[in-house]
Design a protein around this motif. Structure first.
Motif, PDB file in Angstrom:
ATOM      1  N   ASN A   6       0.855  -1.277   0.052  1.00 23.21           N
ATOM      2  CA  ASN A   6      -0.035   0.133  -0.051  1.00 23.21           C
ATOM      3  C   ASN A   6       0.743   1.262   0.005  1.00 23.21           C
ATOM      4  O   ASN A   6       1.817   1.512   0.815  1.00 23.21           O
ATOM      5  CB  ASN A   6      -0.784   0.034   1.372  1.00 23.21           C
ATOM      6  N   PHE A   7       0.675   2.091  -0.943  1.00 17.76           N
ATOM      7  CA  PHE A   7       1.598   3.295  -1.047  1.00 17.76           C
ATOM      8  C   PHE A   7       0.418   4.553  -0.989  1.00 17.76           C
ATOM      9  O   PHE A   7      -0.339   4.601  -1.835  1.00 17.76           O
ATOM     10  CB  PHE A   7       2.226   3.288  -2.404  1.00 17.76           C
ATOM     11  N   ILE A   8       0.793   5.367  -0.127  1.00 21.38           N
ATOM     12  CA  ILE A   8       0.024   6.560  -0.043  1.00 21.38           C
ATOM     13  C   ILE A   8       0.997   7.760  -0.265  1.00 21.38           C
ATOM     14  O   ILE A   8       2.162   7.940   0.166  1.00 21.38           O
ATOM     15  CB  ILE A   8      -0.391   6.818   1.526  1.00 21.38           C
ATOM     16  N   ILE A   9       0.490   8.495  -1.382  1.00 19.97           N
ATOM     17  CA  ILE A   9       1.516   9.333  -2.166  1.00 19.97           C
ATOM     18  C   ILE A   9       0.837  10.813  -1.925  1.00 19.97           C
ATOM     19  O   ILE A   9      -0.297  11.136  -2.177  1.00 19.97           O
ATOM     20  CB  ILE A   9       1.469   9.225  -3.371  1.00 19.97           C
ATOM     21  N   VAL A  10       1.743  11.806  -1.049  1.00 19.60           N
ATOM     22  CA  VAL A  10       1.088  13.195  -0.884  1.00 19.60           C
ATOM     23  C   VAL A  10       2.367  14.071  -1.317  1.00 19.60           C
ATOM     24  O   VAL A  10       3.420  13.719  -1.633  1.00 19.60           O
ATOM     25  CB  VAL A  10       0.918  13.221   0.685  1.00 19.60           C
ATOM     26  N   GLY A  11       2.104  15.242  -1.377  1.00 16.55           N
ATOM     27  CA  GLY A  11       2.914  16.406  -1.742  1.00 16.55           C
ATOM     28  C   GLY A  11       2.717  17.298  -2.950  1.00 16.55           C
ATOM     29  O   GLY A  11       1.569  17.570  -3.359  1.00 16.55           O
ATOM     30  N   ASP A  12       3.550  17.564  -3.565  1.00 21.62           N
ATOM     31  CA  ASP A  12       3.399  18.258  -4.849  1.00 21.62           C
ATOM     32  C   ASP A  12       4.319  18.049  -6.106  1.00 21.62           C
ATOM     33  O   ASP A  12       5.415  17.417  -5.749  1.00 21.62           O
ATOM     34  CB  ASP A  12       3.685  19.876  -4.574  1.00 21.62           C
ATOM     35  N   CYS A  13       4.214  18.221  -7.443  1.00 17.43           N
ATOM     36  CA  CYS A  13       3.090  18.997  -7.917  1.00 17.43           C
ATOM     37  C   CYS A  13       2.130  17.998  -8.378  1.00 17.43           C
ATOM     38  O   CYS A  13       2.503  16.804  -8.896  1.00 17.43           O
ATOM     39  CB  CYS A  13       3.491  20.177  -8.934  1.00 17.43           C
ATOM     40  N   THR A  14       0.900  17.961  -8.123  1.00 13.62           N
ATOM     41  CA  THR A  14      -0.312  17.268  -8.555  1.00 13.62           C
ATOM     42  C   THR A  14       0.081  16.550 -10.016  1.00 13.62           C
ATOM     43  O   THR A  14       0.188  15.440 -10.360  1.00 13.62           O
ATOM     44  CB  THR A  14      -1.591  17.581  -8.568  1.00 13.62           C
ATOM     45  N   ASP A  15       0.206  17.659 -10.779  1.00  8.64           N
ATOM     46  CA  ASP A  15       0.221  17.132 -12.415  1.00  8.64           C
ATOM     47  C   ASP A  15       1.713  16.976 -12.728  1.00  8.64           C
ATOM     48  O   ASP A  15       1.927  16.642 -14.146  1.00  8.64           O
ATOM     49  CB  ASP A  15      -0.342  18.500 -13.248  1.00  8.64           C
ATOM     50  N   ILE A  16       2.449  16.990 -11.904  1.00  6.65           N
ATOM     51  CA  ILE A  16       3.983  16.771 -12.598  1.00  6.65           C
ATOM     52  C   ILE A  16       4.572  15.524 -11.612  1.00  6.65           C
ATOM     53  O   ILE A  16       4.387  14.423 -12.026  1.00  6.65           O
ATOM     54  CB  ILE A  16       4.900  18.137 -12.465  1.00  6.65           C
ATOM     55  N   CYS A  17       5.230  15.878 -10.709  1.00  7.91           N
ATOM     56  CA  CYS A  17       5.899  15.042  -9.821  1.00  7.91           C
ATOM     57  C   CYS A  17       4.874  14.012  -9.297  1.00  7.91           C
ATOM     58  O   CYS A  17       5.504  12.521  -9.326  1.00  7.91           O
ATOM     59  CB  CYS A  17       6.825  15.795  -8.820  1.00  7.91           C
TER      60      CYS A  17
END
Length: 223
Positions: free
Chosen positions: A150-161
């Motif tokens: 299970n991988f929970i991904i947060v941060g920036d930027c939504t449309d790039i990284c």
């Protein structure tokens, strides 16, 4: 074929409304339903260069800090692994052909924001491109942590990284016929506003494209 601006705007209006509607009633991801030893929180680019200083700093990214820091604390309290990517470039980076010079090695721009750094207890991986999935250090980490499902991904930027990492990770698991949860909580990711790059539009479309690729979207993460 030349782009017909007026026609495109008219034809896309209903689609935008439908996409927004589909993002309104997302479920909440409950941590108590995930095994801690099989779960990882991946924090992408919560660094000064995008939150606090330099040509790419954004108030939208800065506003993410409390939510991401809270989630880091919550995951660590449950014994969930935390991985943190940090953009970090040399002056020779070809990325500067597309973006202003940012996150130079050895500068404070490369540093994780203090609110998350102070929590600590995370694995730090520097990345020299927008896609952290490609980093050799991450590939080694992935091999050493095969138990993570299970991988929970947060941060920036939504449309790039975020989008590049999440869709690459999901596609790689698909390639291996491995069923894994690749999750993005909408309240813990965002992008920036700059010129024609409208943050609301690019954020929404990136969420839609990730969902279309099999990434699971959630409104938020709770204990």
């Amino acid at each position: 074929m030349p782009l017909q601006k007026d026609s495109i705007v008219k034809n896309c209006a209903d689609s935008l409304v439908n996409i927004l509607s589909s993002l309104e009633d997302l479920p909440i991801l409950k941590l108590d339903g995930l095994e801690p030893q099989k779960t990882a929180l991946v924090v992408v680019d919560m660094i000064n260069a995008f939150a606090r200083e330099g040509p790419l700093q954004s108030p939208r990214v800065n506003a993410l800090i409390p939510a991401v820091a809270k989630l880091v604390r919550l995951c660590r309290s449950r014994g969930i692994t935390v991985l943190s990517f940090a953009d970090c470039h040399t002056t020779e980076s070809p990325e500067y052909d597309a973006f202003p010079v940012h996150a130079l090695t050895g500068t404070s721009e490369c540093e994780i924001v203090d609110e998350i750094k102070e929590i600590g207890d995370y694995t730090l991986i520097h990345k020299n491109s927008t896609n952290g999935f490609l980093e050799e250090s991450f590939q080694e980490w992935l091999i050493d942590n095969r138990q993570i499902e299970n991988f929970i991904i947060v941060g920036d930027c939504t449309d790039i990284c975020i989008q590049q990492f999440a869709t690459s990770l999901k596609a790689d698991f698909n390639r291996k016929n491995q069923r894994r949860l690749v999750a993005v909580p909408v309240d813990a990711v965002d992008t920036y506003d700059l010129g024609p790059h409208n943050g609301d539009l690019t954020h929404m479309m990136a969420l839609y494209f990730m969902q279309e690729s099999g990434v699971k979207l959630y409104s938020s993460v709770e204990d």
